[in-house]
Motif scaffolding. Structure first.
Motif, mmCIF file in Angstrom:
data_model
loop_
_atom_site.group_PDB
_atom_site.id
_atom_site.type_symbol
_atom_site.label_atom_id
_atom_site.label_comp_id
_atom_site.label_asym_id
_atom_site.label_seq_id
_atom_site.Cartn_x
_atom_site.Cartn_y
_atom_site.Cartn_z
ATOM 1 N N GLY A 84 -5.749 11.310 50.157
ATOM 2 C CA GLY A 84 -5.013 12.368 49.460
ATOM 3 C C GLY A 84 -3.640 11.873 49.050
ATOM 4 O O GLY A 84 -3.113 10.914 49.613
ATOM 5 N N CYS A 85 -3.036 12.552 48.073
ATOM 6 C CA CYS A 85 -1.792 12.077 47.455
ATOM 7 C C CYS A 85 -0.649 11.852 48.453
ATOM 8 O O CYS A 85 0.002 10.817 48.441
ATOM 9 N N THR A 86 -0.380 12.846 49.290
ATOM 10 C CA THR A 86 0.830 12.782 50.117
ATOM 11 C C THR A 86 0.758 11.678 51.167
ATOM 12 O O THR A 86 1.746 10.989 51.415
ATOM 13 N N VAL A 87 -0.414 11.488 51.767
ATOM 14 C CA VAL A 87 -0.554 10.414 52.752
ATOM 15 C C VAL A 87 -0.426 9.053 52.070
ATOM 16 O O VAL A 87 0.325 8.189 52.515
ATOM 17 N N GLN A 88 -1.147 8.885 50.983
ATOM 18 C CA GLN A 88 -1.185 7.543 50.392
ATOM 19 C C GLN A 88 0.082 7.148 49.638
ATOM 20 O O GLN A 88 0.308 5.981 49.369
ATOM 21 N N THR A 89 0.931 8.136 49.300
ATOM 22 C CA THR A 89 2.132 7.770 48.547
ATOM 23 C C THR A 89 3.428 7.828 49.361
ATOM 24 O O THR A 89 4.442 7.325 48.927
ATOM 25 N N GLU A 90 3.390 8.466 50.531
ATOM 26 C CA GLU A 90 4.631 8.495 51.322
ATOM 27 C C GLU A 90 4.462 8.706 52.823
ATOM 28 O O GLU A 90 5.282 8.227 53.597
ATOM 29 N N GLN A 91 3.414 9.411 53.250
ATOM 30 C CA GLN A 91 3.269 9.671 54.683
ATOM 31 C C GLN A 91 2.451 8.557 55.345
ATOM 32 O O GLN A 91 1.346 8.778 55.872
ATOM 33 N N ALA A 139 2.820 6.866 58.044
ATOM 34 C CA ALA A 139 2.615 6.881 59.497
ATOM 35 C C ALA A 139 1.275 7.532 59.862
ATOM 36 O O ALA A 139 0.616 7.119 60.815
ATOM 37 N N TYR A 140 0.890 8.530 59.098
ATOM 38 C CA TYR A 140 -0.396 9.204 59.372
ATOM 39 C C TYR A 140 -1.531 8.210 59.124
ATOM 40 O O TYR A 140 -2.422 8.033 59.951
ATOM 41 N N GLU A 141 -1.462 7.536 57.977
ATOM 42 C CA GLU A 141 -2.515 6.576 57.625
ATOM 43 C C GLU A 141 -2.577 5.436 58.643
ATOM 44 O O GLU A 141 -3.657 5.053 59.104
ATOM 45 N N LEU A 142 -1.393 4.888 59.003
ATOM 46 C CA LEU A 142 -1.353 3.790 59.974
ATOM 47 C C LEU A 142 -1.984 4.214 61.300
ATOM 48 O O LEU A 142 -2.795 3.484 61.878
ATOM 49 N N SER A 143 -1.619 5.405 61.771
ATOM 50 C CA SER A 143 -2.129 5.831 63.076
ATOM 51 C C SER A 143 -3.620 6.148 63.015
ATOM 52 O O SER A 143 -4.364 5.843 63.950
ATOM 53 N N VAL A 144 -4.068 6.731 61.899
ATOM 54 C CA VAL A 144 -5.511 7.006 61.746
ATOM 55 C C VAL A 144 -6.302 5.693 61.717
ATOM 56 O O VAL A 144 -7.325 5.546 62.385
ATOM 57 N N ARG A 145 -5.791 4.718 60.954
ATOM 58 C CA ARG A 145 -6.501 3.434 60.858
ATOM 59 C C ARG A 145 -6.467 2.666 62.174
ATOM 60 O O ARG A 145 -7.351 1.845 62.442
ATOM 61 N N SER A 146 -5.433 2.891 63.002
ATOM 62 C CA SER A 146 -5.363 2.199 64.288
ATOM 63 C C SER A 146 -6.252 2.864 65.334
ATOM 64 O O SER A 146 -6.917 2.193 66.111
ATOM 65 N N MET A 185 -1.421 1.912 72.608
ATOM 66 C CA MET A 185 -0.971 1.178 71.420
ATOM 67 C C MET A 185 0.551 1.203 71.327
ATOM 68 O O MET A 185 1.205 2.072 71.899
ATOM 69 N N SER A 186 1.091 0.255 70.552
ATOM 70 C CA SER A 186 2.544 0.170 70.425
ATOM 71 C C SER A 186 3.029 1.142 69.343
ATOM 72 O O SER A 186 2.279 1.473 68.424
ATOM 73 N N PRO A 187 4.287 1.592 69.446
ATOM 74 C CA PRO A 187 4.841 2.476 68.408
ATOM 75 C C PRO A 187 4.706 1.868 67.002
ATOM 76 O O PRO A 187 4.477 2.589 66.037
ATOM 77 N N GLY A 188 4.826 0.539 66.906
ATOM 78 C CA GLY A 188 4.721 -0.120 65.614
ATOM 79 C C GLY A 188 3.354 0.065 64.969
ATOM 80 O O GLY A 188 3.247 0.337 63.778
ATOM 81 N N GLU A 189 2.307 -0.071 65.758
ATOM 82 C CA GLU A 189 0.948 0.095 65.235
ATOM 83 C C GLU A 189 0.714 1.509 64.727
ATOM 84 O O GLU A 189 -0.194 1.758 63.943
ATOM 85 N N LEU A 231 3.554 -2.757 54.822
ATOM 86 C CA LEU A 231 2.983 -2.142 56.025
ATOM 87 C C LEU A 231 1.532 -2.591 56.244
ATOM 88 O O LEU A 231 0.880 -2.182 57.203
ATOM 89 N N GLY A 232 1.033 -3.411 55.311
ATOM 90 C CA GLY A 232 -0.340 -3.914 55.449
ATOM 91 C C GLY A 232 -1.402 -2.904 55.063
ATOM 92 O O GLY A 232 -2.556 -3.015 55.484
ATOM 93 N N LEU A 233 -1.018 -1.908 54.265
ATOM 94 C CA LEU A 233 -1.997 -0.894 53.842
ATOM 95 C C LEU A 233 -2.613 -1.300 52.504
ATOM 96 O O LEU A 233 -1.909 -1.797 51.624
ATOM 97 N N PRO A 234 -3.924 -1.067 52.340
ATOM 98 C CA PRO A 234 -4.582 -1.468 51.092
ATOM 99 C C PRO A 234 -4.122 -0.640 49.894
ATOM 100 O O PRO A 234 -3.674 0.498 50.052
ATOM 101 N N GLU A 235 -4.223 -1.230 48.737
ATOM 102 C CA GLU A 235 -3.855 -0.558 47.487
ATOM 103 C C GLU A 235 -4.798 0.633 47.249
ATOM 104 O O GLU A 235 -6.011 0.463 47.279
ATOM 105 N N PRO A 236 -4.272 1.839 47.031
ATOM 106 C CA PRO A 236 -5.177 2.963 46.757
ATOM 107 C C PRO A 236 -5.835 2.814 45.389
ATOM 108 O O PRO A 236 -5.206 2.312 44.446
ATOM 109 N N LYS A 237 -7.092 3.218 45.304
ATOM 110 C CA LYS A 237 -7.806 3.092 44.025
ATOM 111 C C LYS A 237 -7.947 4.446 43.355
ATOM 112 O O LYS A 237 -8.547 5.361 43.897
#
Lengths: 292, 157
Positions: free
Chosen positions: A8-15, A17-24, A267-271, B130-136
């Protein structure tokens, strides 16, 4: 289980931390995340002024998920409501499916409207469950008092079927409890973050942020826990201006549940992207004995 | 009030008993003039022009509390959203937000492009650092944009 990850727009363009934590976090719980081969805005921002543009955009996402044959995982409450509402509209209005397929066909897409739409809260609570999550913990968050903020669109309107009870939601509270922490009820628990008002009346939206945080602070909590990028953007990101507008210090750590879960999993805060939170998260980390 | 092309939640203003539960639940009403109860009443009395002039439909946080709690399922939130759609269909001036959003969606497929942000230590980061992939975005963006533009034009003409 395997899911198609729709940011979604907000996660992928600015939020981020949500994406990083979900992917971790999610892959360690046995969830395989497949990135969408292509996507677009869920349409929610234009729904009120152009229902047809909304339906096309939401329908397009569902058609892509149908082609991939996977359930669609949303991180954002707004995206989840948008896609759920489209499924409802398709059952209410039989000719809508044909109208949308007319638009989608030239793109090689076909919509049936049967895609499963899952929010992270549902994935964690229904698919995995608090018990299974407990098995993955490296530490218990004993002694922490945490306030759950579900966000409006995760709970309402219940007529469309939302992930938890509109007046007495418990699932996020139980997920907090699963980490060994104490979920705390507070008077403003169901109150809005103000995000929907921000584009039109910014000052008043920031006041909503301020009063919401003050309610949580009065309940003596160590942090507010959220599950929506819009709520995070407001409640974590606007504390300085909110403090000024309500004339009191509203500062309170605000974290995504997936960040909290990751910390409990060792996990570490960085991840987990904790250096991207704008609220005073050091206070929370210090209580947990974790260094930034 | 008109045809949107998509069936949305129904507005049943004649069911309203003016109990005020909607206004009491409204977070925007704490800080602004808007009162969902009055919106429903004025609509029921046919005062659409006055409603549009009031600008109340832009004083809604979209929290859906009024819709959820209405004991008669009147749908105050649905009415407020319908007023927004009405403004768009009539070609009335919309808040600048919509032009911005429409322009970005047709340019990129999303409401905005990824931005760089600051960490707590004031370091600038972006998706790639941050190592995140490019959104498509949409595979055939022009095609997508053209359709969205046309659908929006119908409502924003």
């Amino acid at each position: 289980m395997k899911v198609l990850l729709f940011l979604g727009c907000t996660v992928q363009t600015e939020q981020y931390a949500y994406e990083l934590s979900v992917r971790s976090v999610l892959p360690k719980l046995g969830v395989e995340l497949i990135d969408m081969p292509e996507s677009n805005c869920c349409g929610y921002p234009v729904k009120s002024i152009s229902p047809m543009a909304w339906a096309y955009m939401a329908g397009r996402l569902m058609a892509i998920a149908e082609r991939e044959g996977l359930p669609l995982l949303t991180l954002c409450n707004g995206c989840h409501l948008s896609l759920t509402e489209l499924k409802w509209a398709l059952t209410e209005q039989p000719d809508l499916l044909d109208k949308l397929n007319e638009l989608l066909e030239p793109e090689g897409l076909k919509l049936e409207g049967k895609t499963e739409v899952i929010h992270v809260l549902e994935l964690l609570y229904e698919r995995l469950g608090p018990e299974a999550i407990r098995e993955h913990l490296a530490r218990e968050l004993r002694g922490l008092r945490l306030a759950a903020h579900y966000g409006c669109h995760l709970l309402r309107p219940s007529t469309l079927g939302r992930p938890d009870d509109p007046e007495n939601p418990r699932k996020l509270d139980e997920l907090i409890e699963a980490l060994g922490a104490s979920p705390v009820d507070y008077p403003g628990k169901l109150d809005c973050c103000g995000s929907g008002l921000a584009p039109f009346h910014g000052r008043e939206a920031m006041k909503m942020v301020g009063w919401k945080l003050l309610e949580a602070k009065k309940a003596g909590v160590d942090a507010l826990v959220v599950m929506c990028p819009f709520c995070m953007k407001m409640l974590d990101g606007k504390q300085t201006v909110a403090s000024r507008l309500v004339g009191q210090d509203v500062g309170l750590p605000v974290v995504y549940y997936t960040q909290l879960l990751g910390l409990a999993m060792g996990m570490s805060p960085g991840e987990l992207g904790l250096e991207l939170n704008l609220s005073p998260v050091e206070r929370l980390l210090a209580k947990m004995g974790v260094k930034m | 009030m008109g045809e949107t092309g998509v069936k949305m939640a129904e507005v049943k203003a004649s069911y309203c008993v003016q109990c005020g539960k909607c206004s009491g639940s409204c977070p925007a009403a704490k800080f602004l003039e808007m009162r969902p109860r009055k919106v429903v009443l004025m609509y029921h009395l046919g005062m659409v022009d006055e409603l549009i002039k009031s600008g109340w439909m832009w004083m809604c946080a979209d929290c859906l509390a009024c819709e959820e709690r209405c004991p008669y399922e009147v749908g105050p939130h649905s009415l407020i959203m319908e007023l927004r759609a009405y403004c768009a269909r009539k070609g009335l001036k919309l808040p600048a937000y919509y032009r911005q959003v429409a322009s970005n969606i047709t340019k990129t497929g999303f409401v905005q492009e990824p931005v760089s942000i600051r960490t707590r230590a004031r370091r600038r980061v972006d998706r790639s650092s941050l190592g995140l992939p490019e959104p498509k975005g949409p595979s055939r963006l022009e095609d997508f944009a053209e359709k969205v533009r046309k659908l929006l034009e119908v409502s924003m003409s």
